[in-house]
Design an enzyme around this catalytic site. Sequence first.
Site, PDB file in Angstrom:
ATOM      1  N   SER A  57     -10.009  -0.758   7.295  1.00  0.00           N
ATOM      2  CA  SER A  57      -9.285  -0.247   5.749  1.00  0.00           C
ATOM      3  C   SER A  57      -8.634  -1.863   5.048  1.00  0.00           C
ATOM      4  O   SER A  57      -8.142  -1.790   3.831  1.00  0.00           O
ATOM      5  CB  SER A  57      -8.484   0.778   5.800  1.00  0.00           C
ATOM      6  OG  SER A  57      -8.998   1.890   5.765  1.00  0.00           O
ATOM      7  N   SER A 100      -9.682   1.743   2.758  1.00  0.00           N
ATOM      8  CA  SER A 100      -8.854   2.387   1.809  1.00  0.00           C
ATOM      9  C   SER A 100      -7.813   1.576   1.334  1.00  0.00           C
ATOM     10  O   SER A 100      -7.184   2.228   0.078  1.00  0.00           O
ATOM     11  CB  SER A 100      -8.168   3.411   2.693  1.00  0.00           C
ATOM     12  OG  SER A 100      -7.371   2.946   3.562  1.00  0.00           O
ATOM     13  N   LYS A 111       0.791  -1.259  -0.141  1.00  0.00           N
ATOM     14  CA  LYS A 111      -0.058  -0.133   0.092  1.00  0.00           C
ATOM     15  C   LYS A 111       0.858   1.184  -0.039  1.00  0.00           C
ATOM     16  O   LYS A 111       1.860   1.302   0.699  1.00  0.00           O
ATOM     17  CB  LYS A 111      -1.078  -0.060   1.103  1.00  0.00           C
ATOM     18  CG  LYS A 111      -2.188   1.054   1.230  1.00  0.00           C
ATOM     19  CD  LYS A 111      -2.827   0.751   2.345  1.00  0.00           C
ATOM     20  CE  LYS A 111      -4.086   1.705   2.427  1.00  0.00           C
ATOM     21  NZ  LYS A 111      -4.733   1.634   3.581  1.00  0.00           N
TER      22      LYS A 111
END
Length: 485
Positions: free
Chosen positions: A178, A154, A79
Amino acid sequence: MSLHAMTVHQLHELLVKREVSAEEITKAVFERIDQVENKVKAYITLTKEEAIERARQVDRRMAAGEKVSPLAGIPIAVKDNICTKDVPTTCASKMLENFVPPYNATVMEKLNAIGAVTVGKTNLDEFAIGSSTENSAFQATYNPWDLERVPGGSSGGSAAAVAADQCIAALGSDTGGSIRQPAALCGVVGLKPTYGAVSRYGLVAYASSLDQVGPITKDVTDCALMMNAICGYDPLDSTSAKGQQADYTKFLQRDIRGLKIGVPKEYMDEGLAPEMRRVIEEAIITFSNEGAVVEETSLPHSRYALSAYQIIASAEASSNLARYDGVAFGYRQANAEDILEMFIKSRSEALGDAVKGATLLGTYALSAGNYDTHYLKALKVRTLIIQDFQKALDKYDVLLSPVTPTPAFKFGEKTGHPMEMCLQHKYTLPVNLAGLPAVSIPGGFIGGLPVGLQLIGKHFSEDTLLRAAYTFEQNTDFHRKRAAL
């Protein structure tokens, strides 16, 4: 089966038998990325040359007879809010578009040390604030199961990359769900570790008392292997917990006889889609058939969790993101007449609406006159929620719940309704307030879309969570299905 579609443990077995090389695996993953990335848009940055060179290093080590980690030579995605030395780390924001960290996050140091191969940095909601990966400054990411729908957020880029076989496993971060919510919406496994179990050093902070790094994988076994690699005490993180590190693969046993599972009645509320309720009810039958004792329990203050979370997360975000002012960090608007105008223009131009909304709310909650009525009250509610979990987990080994109220929704469906967007995390964010571990595993399909089950455990009980998750997985085949791209 194609190499890119395999799991970590399947590929490690092939590597050890010398039936395939790390370089071949890495090139197969990049071929897959070339095939589908224009549809999924999971990545912000790709690191092909570096990845192939790292894979060759693993091949040379194995040729020399060295025994390697199960993650050596395995392509992983990261990420883009986790710092990677000499590779851009943008947080999907114009504010950090040109930021190249001079150091690695601790989780990256750990993965690099054992020979994992980073293939790229994945998309996210800007600064990890969001539930759909629509709020990236660069692009939206698409759900591999239905390209008209969001992958969740996210960590939507990481979850979509795993689901689309554009990597073998990935790292995400979880502040209110997330990791677990996008894992559920993309049909993969996502684990949010106990707060303090995995170092946050090098994770760009959103809400420091809630953030946690964790794995997103194709099955539970891979999840255990990733946890083995990234867990452990880190003196560089003041919130890192000391303690002996477990080998989580030892708990991958199909044995939950006598395990006590509680189902919070507040998580089976009227906001839960009827089809989701049936998924949970079928899961209860599966766990019961394996010998677990499943009963209804209560977390009575759950209805206040979202409000408390919004205040606490926004307050911490307003503090953490204040550093991006165009002076010490971040984008600077050069055409300003004085420093105040420079601050205003830099932040106005480089931050998206969701980030501005969170920082404004947080600043308001922390301001004089509002601190006691908003932030302090939210902290008191957080204590009540922690006590609810403690009481329930004194009686039960694990709590079972949905991850999301519904399957993945369509792009734009909730962008004008911020409260509906926030409700996507209503079953996951209380776990962050309490600092507990929780895992999302594939639990079924609704209308051809994957949905997840959430298992919540006591602090540092990831071993029990993985045992329960593994047992469920061995009784189902949801994790074996792949999106048709």
